[in-house]
Motif scaffolding. Structure first.
Motif, short mmCIF file in Angstrom:
data_model
loop_
_atom_site.label_atom_id
_atom_site.label_comp_id
_atom_site.label_asym_id
_atom_site.label_seq_id
_atom_site.Cartn_x
_atom_site.Cartn_y
_atom_site.Cartn_z
N PHE A 141 18.04 12.81 10.90
CA PHE A 141 17.67 12.08 9.85
C PHE A 141 18.16 12.69 8.69
N GLU A 142 18.28 14.14 8.53
CA GLU A 142 19.14 14.67 7.50
C GLU A 142 20.70 14.34 7.41
N SER A 143 21.21 14.01 8.37
CA SER A 143 22.51 13.70 8.33
C SER A 143 23.22 12.46 7.23
N GLY A 144 22.16 11.62 7.10
CA GLY A 144 22.48 10.31 6.22
C GLY A 144 22.81 9.37 6.76
N VAL A 145 23.12 9.32 8.29
CA VAL A 145 23.41 8.15 9.25
C VAL A 145 22.28 7.14 9.13
N ARG A 146 22.89 5.87 8.92
CA ARG A 146 21.76 4.90 8.95
C ARG A 146 21.06 4.80 10.44
N ASN A 151 11.88 -3.83 15.79
CA ASN A 151 10.54 -4.03 15.38
C ASN A 151 9.54 -4.53 16.50
N ALA A 152 8.56 -5.10 16.20
CA ALA A 152 7.53 -5.77 17.11
C ALA A 152 8.03 -6.90 17.75
N ALA A 153 8.74 -7.67 16.89
CA ALA A 153 9.37 -9.10 17.05
C ALA A 153 10.60 -8.94 18.05
N GLY A 154 11.14 -7.59 18.39
CA GLY A 154 12.57 -7.48 18.93
C GLY A 154 13.77 -7.44 18.14
N GLU A 155 13.38 -7.46 16.55
CA GLU A 155 14.68 -7.44 15.87
C GLU A 155 14.90 -5.97 15.62
N LYS A 156 16.32 -5.77 15.33
CA LYS A 156 16.92 -4.68 14.79
C LYS A 156 16.62 -4.39 13.25
N GLU A 157 16.09 -3.32 12.80
CA GLU A 157 16.07 -3.19 11.35
C GLU A 157 16.36 -1.71 11.00
N PHE A 158 16.99 -1.77 9.90
CA PHE A 158 17.28 -0.17 9.32
C PHE A 158 16.21 0.11 8.33
N MET A 159 16.20 1.74 8.58
CA MET A 159 15.10 2.31 7.81
C MET A 159 15.60 2.47 6.18
N ASP A 160 14.83 2.12 5.31
CA ASP A 160 14.98 2.56 3.99
C ASP A 160 14.72 4.05 3.55
N ASP A 161 15.03 4.34 2.44
CA ASP A 161 14.67 5.86 2.27
C ASP A 161 13.35 6.38 2.14
N ALA A 163 10.93 4.80 4.32
CA ALA A 163 10.58 5.29 5.66
C ALA A 163 11.36 6.54 6.43
N ARG A 164 12.42 6.74 5.67
CA ARG A 164 13.15 7.76 6.25
C ARG A 164 12.62 9.31 5.88
N ALA A 165 12.02 9.43 4.59
CA ALA A 165 11.19 10.45 4.06
C ALA A 165 9.90 10.58 4.94
N ALA A 166 9.25 9.58 5.26
CA ALA A 166 8.04 9.73 5.68
C ALA A 166 8.09 10.03 7.06
N GLU A 167 9.24 9.64 7.80
CA GLU A 167 9.65 10.19 9.21
C GLU A 167 9.96 11.55 9.24
#
Length: 180
Positions: A141-146, A151-161, A163-167
């Protein structure tokens, strides 16, 4: 009717064999004693005249203390399963049962301690694994890689800043808890 009478005679004769399972022994005064129970532990084996047909002599487990002290009464005491050989007065046997009970209690405590130790080792191993995974995830997570998730519908989504901070905060909590 004749068959029922025959079966009844056979059944009653079978009961008479069970009634003949009697003990005979000489007491300390030399008198013959008859009983359906085993003689008290103070009666010597040579004074027992008759035993029931299917009786097996009790297995005597010599106590460690008796061997050291030379206490013959404690070494020849009956085993815990031989409650019928105890005196009818309710008096305590000569140390054999108490020592065996203490040995069983000690064994149970040792088994409990071993179980507790195994559980602690299992928990410690799980904490080590959680720590290693959390450190690896933090590095990712700290590396900056996307980072993408499904998600629940089976679609791929990327984390925003956000969500990244919460994780990262959640992962740091795991590291603080499990990496000691």
């Amino acid at each position: 009717m004749k068959l029922i009478q025959t079966l009844l005679v056979v059944a009653l004769s079978g009961l008479s064999f069970a009634a003949s399972a009697q003990w005979q022994w000489l007491d300390k005064d030399g008198r013959k004693v008859y009983s359906d129970r085993a003689p008290p532990s103070d009666i010597q084996d040579k004074n027992i005249i008759k035993r029931p047909g299917n009786y097996k002599a009790p297995v005597v487990a010599p106590a460690a203390d008796a061997a050291v002290e030379g206490d013959a009464a404690a070494a020849s005491a009956p085993v815990a399963g031989q409650a019928a050989a105890l005196p009818a007065s309710g008096a305590k046997p000569a140390g054999g049962l108490d020592k065996e009970l203490e040995a069983k209690k000690k064994q149970a405590k040792e088994a409990e301690a071993a179980k507790r130790k195994a559980d602690e080792e299992r928990i410690a191993k799980a904490q080590i694994e959680n720590c290693a995974r959390a450190k690896q995830a933090k590095t990712t997570f700290e590396s900056g890689v996307r980072i993408g998730r499904t998600n629940a519908a089976g679609e791929k989504e990327f984390m925003d800043d956000a969500a990244r901070a919460a994780e990262l905060k959640r992962i740091q909590g795991i590291i603080d808890r499990d990496c000691k």
